[in-house]
Design an enzyme around this catalytic site. Structure first.
Site, PDB file in Angstrom:
ATOM      1  N   HIS A  65      51.637 -54.804 -14.682  1.00 20.29           N
ATOM      2  CA  HIS A  65      50.213 -54.234 -15.164  1.00 20.29           C
ATOM      3  C   HIS A  65      49.365 -55.228 -15.619  1.00 20.29           C
ATOM      4  O   HIS A  65      48.390 -55.145 -16.233  1.00 20.29           O
ATOM      5  CB  HIS A  65      50.211 -52.910 -16.119  1.00 20.29           C
ATOM      6  N   ASN A 138      50.801 -43.686 -13.251  1.00 26.93           N
ATOM      7  CA  ASN A 138      50.617 -44.563 -12.291  1.00 26.93           C
ATOM      8  C   ASN A 138      49.893 -43.527 -11.193  1.00 26.93           C
ATOM      9  O   ASN A 138      49.631 -42.440 -11.671  1.00 26.93           O
ATOM     10  CB  ASN A 138      51.871 -44.817 -11.523  1.00 26.93           C
TER      11      ASN A 138
END
Length: 492
Positions: A65, A138
């Site tokens: 990320h 997500n």
């Protein structure tokens, strides 16, 4: 102004240039030298400070990320869920809570294009009256693995080859050939939704299973879902190449420009809940993060809406320094025994301490907005002003006491300690159902992406045979089409 409590910020800018310690700087253009052409003097403290600060501007990149963008706004409860949870920020319709959201890609580095095929992170930090709540998810409702023991290996497989520093499909194909539980996730990643149009047009999911607890202490397993009011839109492969070639930060730009123009993105929050007495009634384990909960059996229940109406003031302070962790929760929203969630509880906080330091929760973007009190003292970069004399508990000189206990029901744990897999693996059913939900053109694009992955020169015949076997168990027609496109005979 108490100088010991003052925190430097742009709001205290002076009208002239200074050093970090506040001393006036009369020349920020030239170094101190011996004459016009002589050597630079070491005593030029402003130069040394400026260079040293510059040399340390970058902090360690997130392991995953790394590439992301943040925005701020609010969450508002729209439906009564007090029968399911006594969490304060969900107490009644109309209650609003400040939030900050970070969207991200997962595998690729900080400067990578936002058009690569990759899951997208969807992390929300709620600043509630009972402390922060991090819902770290997500844009896809499932995950590749169900046990956190495999997480480092999985990330290594996705990351660049340590020898070539290139991301190579053969490594991904090889690793997941040992993990058929990943098939369901691949029906999302290799589907059209594998490349969202931008951050505004994608869904969000808590992914893991949590637990809601009401005032009577009754728990329910829960999954969280974010649905964008502007709909879900994706980029096809050729479109992604065009968009990425034009602007590698297109999603960040779209989010920033939309909010700046007053076109505020909005998501509706829904939940699915399962009574603990019913968790054994399904052909899958509700704690298995590789499975979705069928909405026709476990319907979505509306909870509220989230609106992002303010861009971040400083990208580094509110995007790079923001830190999320699934362990950061509030009373009446608790963890489940989801194996992946249990490992995330440790790993996320640990990586933030490495990346930002042990006092990362003191950074303004991470600190709670409510009053808080503990005896966690000192450490690197501790900038909290404290003047108390008692730094232990309990004490008759400190009125702080234990908080009111949250009604978490006790669970009796009596089984043997062992390392094992779950009983209801059922790795192929939901993957097959999702593939069959695609129209023919979408199925064809899905197959072509797998053909591209399986024709890498380093992918062996054994790899192809295993994957064809897996997809055949998901869907018989898919099991015929894939080897035909690969010029191979199906194994079953």
């Amino acid at each position: 102004m108490d100088p010991y409590k003052h925190r430097p910020s742009s709001g205290s800018n002076s009208s002239f240039w200074t050093t970090n310690s506040g001393a006036p700087v009369w020349n920020n253009n030239s170094a101190l030298t011996v004459g016009q052409r002589g050597p630079i003097l070491l005593e030029d403290y402003h130069l040394i400070e400026k260079l040293a600060q510059f040399d340390r501007e970058r902090i360690p990149e997130r392991v995953v990320h790394a590439r992301g963008a943040s925005a701020k706004g609010f969450f508002e409860v729209t439906h009564d869920v007090s029968h399911l949870t006594c969490a304060d920020f969900l107490r009644a319709p109309g209650v609003q809570t400040p939030v900050i959201v970070r969207f991200s890609t997962v595998v690729h580095e900080r400067g990578s294009p936002e058009t690569l095929r990759d899951p997208r992170g969807f992390a929300v930090k709620f600043y509630t009256r009972e402390g922060n709540f991090d819902l770290v998810g997500n844009n896809m409702p499932v995950f590749f693995i169900r046990d956190g023991m495999k997480f480092p290996d999985m990330v290594h497989a996705f990351k660049p080859n340590p020898k070539t520093n290139l991301q190579e499909n053969w490594r991904i194909v090889d690793f997941f050939s040992h993990h058929p539980e990943s098939l369901h996730m691949f029906t999302f990643l290799f589907d059209d939704v594998g490349i969202p149009l931008n951050y505004r047009h994608m869904e969000g999911f808590g992914v893991n299973t949590y637990s809601l607890i009401n005032r009577d202490g009754k728990p329910h397993l829960v999954k969280f879902h974010w649905k964008p009011t502007c709909g879900v839109k994706c980029l096809l492969d050729n479109e992604a190449v065009t968009v990425g070639g034009t602007c590698h930060s297109h999603a960040t730009k779209d989010l920033y420009d939309s909010i700046a123009a007053g076109n505020y993105p909005e998501w509706k929050l829904y939940i699915q809940t399962i009574d603990l007495d019913h968790e054994d009634k399904f052909d899958f384990d509700p704690l298995d993060v590789t499975k979705t909960w069928p909405e026709d059996i476990i319907p979505l229940q509306p909870v509220g809406r989230m609106v992002l109406n303010k861009n971040v003031d400083n990208f580094f302070a509110e995007n790079e320094q923001i830190a999320f962790c699934p362990a950061i929760s509030v009373p009446a929203i608790h963890y489940s025994d989801d194996k992946l969630l249990q490992t995330r509880i440790f790993s996320y906080a640990d990586t933030q301490r490495h990346r930002l330091g042990p006092n990362y929760l003191m950074l303004p973007v991470n600190a709670p907005k409510c009053a808080h009190h503990n005896n966690h003292h000192d450490g690197f970069m501790n900038f909290m002003h404290r003047d108390e004399e008692v730094n232990y508990f309990p004490s008759r000189f400190d009125p702080a006491r234990h908080a009111e206990k949250v009604p978490i029901p006790p669970r009796v744990l009596t089984r043997c300690r062992e390392k094992c897999i779950i009983q209801k693996e059922n790795n192929f059913k939901q993957a097959g159902e999702r593939y069959r939900s695609f129209d023919p053109a979408r199925q064809d694009r899905f197959i072509q992406r797998w053909v591209d992955a399986l024709t890498h020169p380093r992918v062996t015949h054994e790899h192809r045979t295993i994957w064809i076997s897996y997809w055949s168990q998901c869907d018989a027609a898919l099991g015929q089409k894939l080897p035909s496109r690969l010029n191979l005979k199906p194994s079953m």
